[in-house]
Design a protein around this motif. Structure first.
Motif, mmCIF file in Angstrom:
data_model
loop_
_atom_site.group_PDB
_atom_site.id
_atom_site.type_symbol
_atom_site.label_atom_id
_atom_site.label_comp_id
_atom_site.label_asym_id
_atom_site.label_seq_id
_atom_site.Cartn_x
_atom_site.Cartn_y
_atom_site.Cartn_z
ATOM 1 N N PRO A 79 0.825 -1.207 0.000
ATOM 2 C CA PRO A 79 0.000 0.000 0.000
ATOM 3 C C PRO A 79 0.864 1.264 0.000
ATOM 4 N N LEU A 80 0.379 2.280 -0.677
ATOM 5 C CA LEU A 80 1.107 3.546 -0.751
ATOM 6 C C LEU A 80 0.893 4.342 0.524
ATOM 7 N N THR A 81 1.892 5.110 0.902
ATOM 8 C CA THR A 81 1.675 6.068 1.974
ATOM 9 C C THR A 81 0.781 7.173 1.406
ATOM 10 N N GLU A 82 0.144 7.883 2.290
ATOM 11 C CA GLU A 82 -0.731 8.965 1.838
ATOM 12 C C GLU A 82 0.058 10.017 1.065
ATOM 13 N N GLY A 83 1.265 10.310 1.528
ATOM 14 C CA GLY A 83 2.096 11.292 0.837
ATOM 15 C C GLY A 83 2.436 10.879 -0.580
ATOM 16 N N VAL A 84 2.871 9.634 -0.751
ATOM 17 C CA VAL A 84 3.218 9.131 -2.088
ATOM 18 C C VAL A 84 1.983 9.104 -2.978
ATOM 19 N N TYR A 85 0.850 8.720 -2.410
ATOM 20 C CA TYR A 85 -0.405 8.694 -3.167
ATOM 21 C C TYR A 85 -0.714 10.088 -3.735
ATOM 22 N N TYR A 86 -0.637 11.108 -2.885
ATOM 23 C CA TYR A 86 -0.922 12.468 -3.355
ATOM 24 C C TYR A 86 0.138 12.977 -4.331
ATOM 25 N N ILE B 33 0.024 1.844 -10.800
ATOM 26 C CA ILE B 33 0.137 1.786 -9.340
ATOM 27 C C ILE B 33 -1.027 2.555 -8.702
ATOM 28 N N VAL B 34 -1.339 3.731 -9.236
ATOM 29 C CA VAL B 34 -2.448 4.528 -8.704
ATOM 30 C C VAL B 34 -3.767 3.775 -8.885
ATOM 31 N N GLU B 35 -3.985 3.200 -10.052
ATOM 32 C CA GLU B 35 -5.230 2.452 -10.294
ATOM 33 C C GLU B 35 -5.357 1.280 -9.323
ATOM 34 N N PHE B 36 -4.259 0.574 -9.070
ATOM 35 C CA PHE B 36 -4.264 -0.541 -8.125
ATOM 36 C C PHE B 36 -4.600 -0.032 -6.724
ATOM 37 N N GLU B 37 -3.996 1.092 -6.340
ATOM 38 C CA GLU B 37 -4.231 1.655 -5.006
ATOM 39 C C GLU B 37 -5.668 2.132 -4.849
ATOM 40 N N VAL B 38 -6.223 2.762 -5.874
ATOM 41 C CA VAL B 38 -7.618 3.218 -5.810
ATOM 42 C C VAL B 38 -8.548 2.011 -5.647
ATOM 43 N N ALA B 39 -8.289 0.930 -6.376
ATOM 44 C CA ALA B 39 -9.101 -0.285 -6.248
ATOM 45 C C ALA B 39 -8.970 -0.870 -4.841
ATOM 46 N N ARG B 40 -7.747 -0.858 -4.289
ATOM 47 C CA ARG B 40 -7.516 -1.379 -2.948
ATOM 48 C C ARG B 40 -8.269 -0.541 -1.916
ATOM 49 N N LEU B 41 -8.181 0.784 -2.043
ATOM 50 C CA LEU B 41 -8.862 1.672 -1.107
ATOM 51 C C LEU B 41 -10.383 1.544 -1.233
ATOM 52 N N LYS B 42 -10.859 1.370 -2.452
ATOM 53 C CA LYS B 42 -12.299 1.192 -2.672
ATOM 54 C C LYS B 42 -12.776 -0.080 -1.974
ATOM 55 N N GLU B 43 -12.007 -1.165 -2.096
ATOM 56 C CA GLU B 43 -12.365 -2.417 -1.418
ATOM 57 C C GLU B 43 -12.420 -2.217 0.102
ATOM 58 N N LEU B 44 -11.420 -1.512 0.643
ATOM 59 C CA LEU B 44 -11.409 -1.236 2.082
ATOM 60 C C LEU B 44 -12.653 -0.455 2.494
ATOM 61 N N TYR B 45 -12.975 0.567 1.719
ATOM 62 C CA TYR B 45 -14.127 1.407 2.018
ATOM 63 C C TYR B 45 -15.425 0.594 1.966
ATOM 64 N N ASN C 7 -15.867 -2.665 2.192
ATOM 65 C CA ASN C 7 -15.928 -3.642 3.277
ATOM 66 C C ASN C 7 -16.282 -2.980 4.606
ATOM 67 N N GLY C 8 -15.716 -1.830 4.865
ATOM 68 C CA GLY C 8 -16.041 -1.090 6.087
ATOM 69 C C GLY C 8 -17.493 -0.650 6.108
ATOM 70 N N GLN C 9 -17.968 -0.106 4.995
ATOM 71 C CA GLN C 9 -19.368 0.327 4.909
ATOM 72 C C GLN C 9 -20.310 -0.855 5.098
ATOM 73 N N ASN C 10 -20.001 -1.984 4.456
ATOM 74 C CA ASN C 10 -20.849 -3.170 4.592
ATOM 75 C C ASN C 10 -20.926 -3.627 6.039
ATOM 76 N N LEU C 11 -19.814 -3.625 6.729
ATOM 77 C CA LEU C 11 -19.803 -4.032 8.136
ATOM 78 C C LEU C 11 -20.600 -3.059 8.988
ATOM 79 N N LEU C 12 -20.389 -1.764 8.776
ATOM 80 C CA LEU C 12 -21.131 -0.770 9.550
ATOM 81 C C LEU C 12 -22.633 -0.862 9.294
ATOM 82 N N ASN C 13 -23.004 -1.072 8.039
ATOM 83 C CA ASN C 13 -24.423 -1.180 7.702
ATOM 84 C C ASN C 13 -25.055 -2.409 8.345
ATOM 85 N N ARG C 14 -24.307 -3.502 8.422
ATOM 86 C CA ARG C 14 -24.808 -4.731 9.064
ATOM 87 C C ARG C 14 -25.039 -4.511 10.553
ATOM 88 N N GLU C 15 -24.136 -3.759 11.178
ATOM 89 C CA GLU C 15 -24.242 -3.532 12.611
ATOM 90 C C GLU C 15 -25.382 -2.587 12.955
#
Length: 105
Positions: A7-14, A81-93, A95-103
């Protein structure tokens, strides 16, 4: 692209996002701060250390100099690399939203 991509650091991502257009170091700093609504402030040491590393990885390259400050631009590999990172971050988001919505049920 390897699934083992770190995963990219936030600085490298920007920095990579900033370099979809040719920019010099100060322009990268301004871009990151503006895009993050002032939350991400990259110092000169961070910028130039990251630029050196990104050049070595061939994620960015020097853009034609116009006699002023040196500018950089993202390469095709950097864009992957950016496209891969955006896809990774989207998956994280998602998954988090799905868990929060379930709870909330």
């Amino acid at each position: 692209m390897s699934q083992e991509h770190t995963p990219l650091t936030e600085g490298v991502y920007y920095i990579l996002l900033a370099l979809y257009e040719p920019r010099h170091g100060y322009g990268i700093m301004q871009f990151a701060e503006e895009m993050s609504n002032g939350r991400v402030k990259l110092g000169a040491g961070t910028i130039y250390g990251a630029i050196k590393s990104l050049l070595k990885k061939k994620w960015i390259k020097a853009y034609e100099e116009d006699g002023r400050k040196k500018e950089y631009i993202i390469t095709d590999l950097g864009k992957e690399i950016v496209e891969f990172e955006v896809a990774r971050l989207k998956e994280l988001y998602i998954n988090g939203q799905n868990l929060l919505n379930r709870e909330e049920l």
